[in-house]
Scaffold this motif. Structure first.
Motif, PDB file in Angstrom:
ATOM      1  N   TYR A 279     -13.639  37.585 -23.669  1.00 23.15           N
ATOM      2  CA  TYR A 279     -14.177  37.633 -22.307  1.00 23.15           C
ATOM      3  C   TYR A 279     -13.106  37.153 -21.328  1.00 23.15           C
ATOM      4  O   TYR A 279     -12.106  36.549 -21.735  1.00 23.15           O
ATOM      5  CB  TYR A 279     -15.454  36.789 -22.173  1.00 23.15           C
ATOM      6  N   ASP A 280     -13.316  37.419 -20.052  1.00 25.39           N
ATOM      7  CA  ASP A 280     -12.372  36.993 -19.014  1.00 25.39           C
ATOM      8  C   ASP A 280     -12.571  35.497 -18.782  1.00 25.39           C
ATOM      9  O   ASP A 280     -13.615  35.061 -18.296  1.00 25.39           O
ATOM     10  CB  ASP A 280     -12.651  37.795 -17.739  1.00 25.39           C
ATOM     11  N   SER A 283     -12.912  32.258 -14.798  1.00 31.28           N
ATOM     12  CA  SER A 283     -13.800  31.314 -14.107  1.00 31.28           C
ATOM     13  C   SER A 283     -14.064  30.064 -14.952  1.00 31.28           C
ATOM     14  O   SER A 283     -14.250  28.977 -14.394  1.00 31.28           O
ATOM     15  CB  SER A 283     -15.100  31.984 -13.661  1.00 31.28           C
ATOM     16  N   ARG A 290     -18.303  25.166 -16.550  1.00 28.79           N
ATOM     17  CA  ARG A 290     -19.046  26.434 -16.569  1.00 28.79           C
ATOM     18  C   ARG A 290     -19.205  26.955 -18.000  1.00 28.79           C
ATOM     19  O   ARG A 290     -20.035  27.806 -18.272  1.00 28.79           O
ATOM     20  CB  ARG A 290     -18.307  27.497 -15.756  1.00 28.79           C
ATOM     21  N   LEU A 291     -18.356  26.451 -18.884  1.00 26.99           N
ATOM     22  CA  LEU A 291     -18.410  26.867 -20.288  1.00 26.99           C
ATOM     23  C   LEU A 291     -19.154  25.820 -21.121  1.00 26.99           C
ATOM     24  O   LEU A 291     -19.968  26.157 -21.994  1.00 26.99           O
ATOM     25  CB  LEU A 291     -16.975  27.052 -20.819  1.00 26.99           C
ATOM     26  N   THR A 350     -20.395  32.771 -25.298  1.00 30.88           N
ATOM     27  CA  THR A 350     -19.856  33.721 -24.325  1.00 30.88           C
ATOM     28  C   THR A 350     -19.823  35.122 -24.918  1.00 30.88           C
ATOM     29  O   THR A 350     -19.897  35.275 -26.123  1.00 30.88           O
ATOM     30  CB  THR A 350     -18.420  33.337 -23.927  1.00 30.88           C
TER      31      THR A 350
END
Lengths: 350, 52
Positions: A279-280, A283, A290-291, A350
């Protein structure tokens, strides 16, 4: 004129007619000719092969002295100049199944002879040895003794004659996970359409891809009082300490990293990275919370909503994970969390 | 990710902030994002307390 194929048959104490569980400690023994079900085996083998001897051992003796049992039994197999070893069938008996698998693998490796074991495909011995040896699925009960011995005999004769072995479904053995290239008569698109038409028509069809089997877990009991809970954070999104010191892979993971977070209130962008090929990560790299929501968890612990945050984050890069590796990684993480007294886990994916 | 989680046998799973930021949302202001994360984590904790 071809020579007769010499066969040795392995049995446990019960099928060798020595006795039940009380005779489980009988040591490795050999007798010339057939015993019990060996008669049906001889019949299935026909005239081109002869069961020259039967070897047997108590299941407990084998389990407790595996190396000694294998060495002694293999000596008998060699003495009788066997071309083929047939072991079992063991049906759903676990210790017997493991013994059948172990003796076949050892005979194949050390003596270089053909071997076939028989047991239920869910027998623990099948799980342990199916990749190494040929195991015929006997089903769980003795009801299928004769047809199982027939399949074992047919497969064993082919192996002893060094003939080509067909697919598991055709020959009746447990899938070994081996892929072989072959040339198909039709192109993939045509085969796919044929399959779809068969499906629509309600006719049988066989997928060419075996989906991986996932073991279903037993649900953990609900978490009781949150105020006393120790919650761990785990992720498959590839969180690492800046620079990835444990060198976890961004994909096809074989390992995980354990990140100590004592005293860390929030995952700072300059101290942590996301390493993941699936995944990108932009961010997550700007704000790793956020992760893995460490900032929020610390807040909730301070407010007394939860008891504590576990002081380590476990992380792996879960892209394109092989099921076996993923199971292994998961098991290792779970063991560590359990040993540390963690009561609940939030795993961000993710 | 919920269908994937269910397929592999996960018993407690909730939809989160998306693939690239499961516990965040870069579109929101920092304050709103923190609020979003807090609500999400509380929902995860509540899920841990549910019988399945």
């Amino acid at each position: 004129m071809s020579t007769t194929i010499r066969v040795v048959h392995y049995l446990n104490q019960f099928f060798a007619q020595i006795g039940g569980e009380d005779k489980g400690d009988v040591g490795p023994t050999v007798k010339a000719g057939v015993i019990g079900a060996g008669r049906a085996l001889q019949q299935a083998l026909g005239e081109e092969a002869e069961v020259v001897a039967t070897i047997f051992c108590g299941d407990n003796f084998f389990a407790e002295n595996q190396d000694q049992a294998i060495n002694e039994l293999l000596r008998h197999v060699a003495d009788y100049k066997a071309d083929l070893l047939i072991a079992g069938p063991a049906f759903e008996s676990g210790r017997y199944g493991v013994a059948c698998g172990a003796i076949c693998q050892a005979a194949k490796q050390k003596l270089g002879i053909a071997t076939v074991a028989g047991m239920d495909q869910d027998n623990v011995g099948a799980g342990l040895y199916k990749k190494e040896i040929y195991i015929v699925d006997s089903g769980a009960t003795i009801a299928r003794m004769v047809p199982t011995l027939q399949r074992m005999a047919a497969l064993g004769l082919k192996l002893a004659r060094r003939q080509a072995i067909g697919k598991p479904a055709d020959e009746g053995y447990v899938t070994r996970g081996i892929k072989r290239n072959e040339i198909a008569a039709k192109r993939p698109a045509e085969r796919a359409v044929d399959m779809l038409l068969a499906k629509i028509a309600g006719k049988p069809f066989h997928s060419e891809i075996a989906p991986p089997k996932f073991a279903g877990g037993k649900p953990a009991a609900p978490l009781g009082d949150l105020k006393r809970a120790v919650i761990a954070l785990v992720t498959d999104g590839g969180l690492v300490i800046e620079g990835n010191p444990d060198k976890i892979e961004p994909g096809r993971p074989t390992r995980f990293t354990t990140i100590p977070i004592t005293g860390v209130q929030s995952l700072g962008a300059d101290q942590y990275d996301a390493v993941h090929s699936g995944y990108d990560t932009a961010s997550a790299n700007l704000d790793p919370n956020r992760l893995v929501p460490l900032d929020t968890m610390r807040e909730l612990a301070r407010e007394g909503v939860i008891g504590a945050v576990h002081e380590f984050i476990h992380s792996t890069g879960g892209a394109h994970a092989a099921v076996e590796n993923a199971v292994q990684i998961g098991r290792q993480i779970a063991d560590q969390l359990k040993a540390a007294g963690v009561t609940g886990v939030i795993l961000t994916s993710t | 990710m919920i269908p994937v989680a269910k397929e592999v046998g996960s018993l407690r799973a909730i939809a989160a902030g998306g693939i690239v930021s499961p516990t965040g949302n870069p579109e929101l202001s920092p304050e709103k994002e923190k609020q979003f994360r807090r609500e999400l984590v509380l929902r995860a904790l509540a899920t841990l307390q549910q019988a399945v």
